[in-house]
Design a protein around this motif. Structure first.
Motif, PDB file in Angstrom:
ATOM      1  N   SER A 111     -32.735  -2.227  16.565  1.00  0.00           N
ATOM      2  CA  SER A 111     -32.525  -2.849  15.127  1.00  0.00           C
ATOM      3  C   SER A 111     -32.430  -4.470  15.143  1.00  0.00           C
ATOM      4  CB  SER A 111     -31.070  -2.407  14.384  1.00  0.00           C
ATOM      5  OG  SER A 111     -31.611  -0.824  14.360  1.00  0.00           O
ATOM      6  N   ARG A 112     -31.788  -4.967  16.056  1.00  0.00           N
ATOM      7  CA  ARG A 112     -31.673  -6.326  16.187  1.00  0.00           C
ATOM      8  C   ARG A 112     -32.965  -7.171  16.777  1.00  0.00           C
ATOM      9  NH1 ARG A 112     -27.010  -6.429  20.829  1.00  0.00           N
ATOM     10  NH2 ARG A 112     -28.407  -6.854  22.729  1.00  0.00           N
ATOM     11  N   GLY A 113     -34.128  -6.416  16.992  1.00  0.00           N
ATOM     12  CA  GLY A 113     -35.371  -7.007  17.569  1.00  0.00           C
ATOM     13  C   GLY A 113     -35.618  -6.845  18.778  1.00  0.00           C
ATOM     14  N   GLU A 114     -34.925  -6.162  19.685  1.00  0.00           N
ATOM     15  CA  GLU A 114     -35.116  -6.098  21.335  1.00  0.00           C
ATOM     16  C   GLU A 114     -36.549  -5.368  21.150  1.00  0.00           C
ATOM     17  OE1 GLU A 114     -33.822  -7.985  23.074  1.00  0.00           O
ATOM     18  OE2 GLU A 114     -31.595  -8.101  22.406  1.00  0.00           O
ATOM     19  N   TYR A 117     -21.870   0.956  24.575  1.00  0.00           N
ATOM     20  CA  TYR A 117     -22.509  -0.182  24.776  1.00  0.00           C
ATOM     21  C   TYR A 117     -23.102  -0.372  25.962  1.00  0.00           C
ATOM     22  CZ  TYR A 117     -19.902  -1.527  20.536  1.00  0.00           C
ATOM     23  OH  TYR A 117     -19.414  -1.782  19.159  1.00  0.00           O
ATOM     24  N   TRP A 169     -36.180   2.726  13.818  1.00  0.00           N
ATOM     25  CA  TRP A 169     -35.260   1.415  13.996  1.00  0.00           C
ATOM     26  C   TRP A 169     -35.953   0.315  14.429  1.00  0.00           C
ATOM     27  CZ3 TRP A 169     -33.102   6.460  15.077  1.00  0.00           C
ATOM     28  CH2 TRP A 169     -32.199   6.895  14.298  1.00  0.00           C
ATOM     29  N   GLN A 186     -23.857  -5.596  27.945  1.00  0.00           N
ATOM     30  CA  GLN A 186     -23.540  -6.021  26.488  1.00  0.00           C
ATOM     31  C   GLN A 186     -22.083  -6.554  26.689  1.00  0.00           C
ATOM     32  OE1 GLN A 186     -26.011  -6.285  24.124  1.00  0.00           O
ATOM     33  NE2 GLN A 186     -27.256  -5.441  25.968  1.00  0.00           N
ATOM     34  N   PRO A 191     -37.812  -2.986  14.009  1.00  0.00           N
ATOM     35  CA  PRO A 191     -38.398  -3.643  12.467  1.00  0.00           C
ATOM     36  C   PRO A 191     -39.940  -3.835  12.643  1.00  0.00           C
ATOM     37  CG  PRO A 191     -36.556  -4.683  13.944  1.00  0.00           C
ATOM     38  CD  PRO A 191     -37.270  -3.657  14.787  1.00  0.00           C
ATOM     39  N   THR A 218     -22.321   4.202  12.999  1.00  0.00           N
ATOM     40  CA  THR A 218     -22.397   2.964  12.517  1.00  0.00           C
ATOM     41  C   THR A 218     -21.306   2.101  13.257  1.00  0.00           C
ATOM     42  OG1 THR A 218     -20.668   3.374  10.785  1.00  0.00           O
ATOM     43  CG2 THR A 218     -23.087   3.861  10.224  1.00  0.00           C
ATOM     44  N   GLN A 219     -21.527   0.898  13.048  1.00  0.00           N
ATOM     45  CA  GLN A 219     -20.534  -0.146  13.531  1.00  0.00           C
ATOM     46  C   GLN A 219     -18.842   0.297  13.234  1.00  0.00           C
ATOM     47  OE1 GLN A 219     -21.066  -2.417  16.249  1.00  0.00           O
ATOM     48  NE2 GLN A 219     -18.849  -2.176  16.353  1.00  0.00           N
ATOM     49  N   THR A 257     -29.239   0.363  17.906  1.00  0.00           N
ATOM     50  CA  THR A 257     -28.531  -1.019  17.885  1.00  0.00           C
ATOM     51  C   THR A 257     -29.312  -1.934  18.553  1.00  0.00           C
ATOM     52  OG1 THR A 257     -26.507   0.222  17.862  1.00  0.00           O
ATOM     53  CG2 THR A 257     -26.619  -2.054  18.326  1.00  0.00           C
ATOM     54  N   LEU A 258     -29.951  -1.875  19.841  1.00  0.00           N
ATOM     55  CA  LEU A 258     -30.882  -2.705  20.284  1.00  0.00           C
ATOM     56  C   LEU A 258     -32.026  -2.902  19.626  1.00  0.00           C
ATOM     57  CD1 LEU A 258     -30.459  -1.951  24.165  1.00  0.00           C
ATOM     58  CD2 LEU A 258     -29.021  -3.767  22.970  1.00  0.00           C
TER      59      LEU A 258
END
Length: 361
Positions: free
Chosen positions: A329-332, A211, A356, A260, A358, A187-188, A326-327
């Motif tokens: 999850s943020r919609g990449e 990253y 992961w 990143q 969406p 996690t972050q 992470t990528l």
């Protein structure tokens, strides 16, 4: 000394005897004393050899155990040619075409696993059931079992194609399915705690790992000439595997990775340490020399940082899983993430990181 015996040529304190075996003209040099008795014994030996050849009972290796030609004929005797001899000969013939790391793997498999178990068997004695029984008791992962079996598979495949054996028992032995490890990304909050336990070059290395998604072998081979700050990218072209610099694992592994912000920050901070010293980006802070493998990183940096941060241990490869998850999850887009990771297509991304991604509404 009398030299009238057909097939015998005297050469000082030795004699060469000649005979035909399996259509091949054979000559063997034998040391003998310069006496008539020795010559008569040699003539009897040649007569015995010819009789054995005629009756099909000739054993070349018994008569001439140190002969190179005996070893060549022995290879054609699946009931006498041992698996140890076959494995060693196969490795000797193929080692020039192998990467150094692959050669090390094969040497380990042959001398620590295959020869101790199967070495004394004749190649004709190996059966699929013997191999399967051994595999079932081997205390390692299925992937490792498959790797250990590779030299044996290739040796028997070569024996089959050379018509030394009529059938290859290894075709009945399937590699066991690899049980993929489930990704356990950090996690972050965990990343922050880990990085807070690190300073200097160690912190820069681990931050960049989280990253950028590079494998550890790729991280330690990264050069400043591969970094393009102006266009916000790095080029992954090579990797250190067991101390040897080699090209990336696959053709798709040679790739361009977008920087990143946190990865770019780590590189800027690292410039203070190595930009003016060496073309390799990351160095061992204890020696200020380039890393050559991942073990010291794991032992001296990774494990202590997780312990001090009181975080459940996961191996360093999980930094790569963290990057991908992470990528996504943020919609990449999965295809773009696959390219960043060095996968040839996005099927692996869907299979490994599907949860992961969406769900579209």
């Amino acid at each position: 000394m009398d030299t009238r015996h057909r097939g015998i040529t005297i050469r000082g304190n030795s004699a060469q005897i000649a005979f035909t075996y399996q259509g091949v003209r054979c000559r063997e040099l034998i040391p003998i004393p310069p006496t008539k008795t020795a010559q008569k014994e040699l003539a009897l030996k040649l007569q015995s050899i010819k009789y054995e050849i005629k009756t099909g009972t000739f054993d070349y290796n018994r008569h001439f155990p140190y002969s190179k030609k005996a070893k060549e004929f022995l290879k054609k005797r699946p009931d006498r040619y041992t698996i140890k001899e076959a494995l060693i000969n196969w490795l000797r013939h193929n080692q020039a075409n192998l990467q150094k790391s692959t050669l090390q793997d094969y040497n380990s498999a042959i001398y620590h696993h295959l020869i101790p178990i199967f070495g004394d068997l004749a190649i004709a004695e190996l059966t699929a059931s013997k191999v399967k029984e051994w595999l079932s008791e081997l205390p390692c992962s299925n992937k490792r079992k498959g790797n250990i079996l590779t030299p044996l598979r290739q040796t028997f495949e070569e024996l089959y194609h050379d018509e030394i054996i009529d059938k290859n028992p290894l075709t009945r032995v399937k590699n066991l399915p690899n049980k993929a490890r489930e990704p356990e990304p950090f996690t972050q909050e965990e990343i922050t705690r880990i990085l807070n336990e690190l300073t200097g070059q160690a912190k820069n290395l681990i931050q960049f790992a989280f990253y950028s998604g590079l494998r550890t072998s790729e991280l330690i081979a990264l050069r400043w000439q591969d970094v393009d700050f102006d266009n916000n990218r790095v080029f992954v072209r090579q990797a250190y595997v067991r101390g040897q610099l080699k090209s990336t694992k696959t053709k798709s592994g040679k790739r361009e990775v977008t920087l990143q912000p946190q990865a770019k920050e780590a590189l800027f901070n690292q410039k203070t340490f190595t930009k003016q010293q060496n073309e390799t980006v990351f160095h061992d802070p204890h020696t200020n020399q380039p890393w050559r493998n991942d073990q010291p990183i794991r032992k001296r940096i990774w494990i202590p940082a997780l312990k001090q941060a009181n975080i459940k241990y996961r191996n360093p490869y999980q930094t790569r899983h963290t990057f991908a998850s992470t990528l996504l999850s943020r919609g990449e887009k999965p295809l773009w993430v696959a390219q960043q990771m060095g996968h040839k297509d996005w099927s692996m991304i869907i299979k490994v990181y599907g949860r992961w991604i969406p769900q579209s509404k």
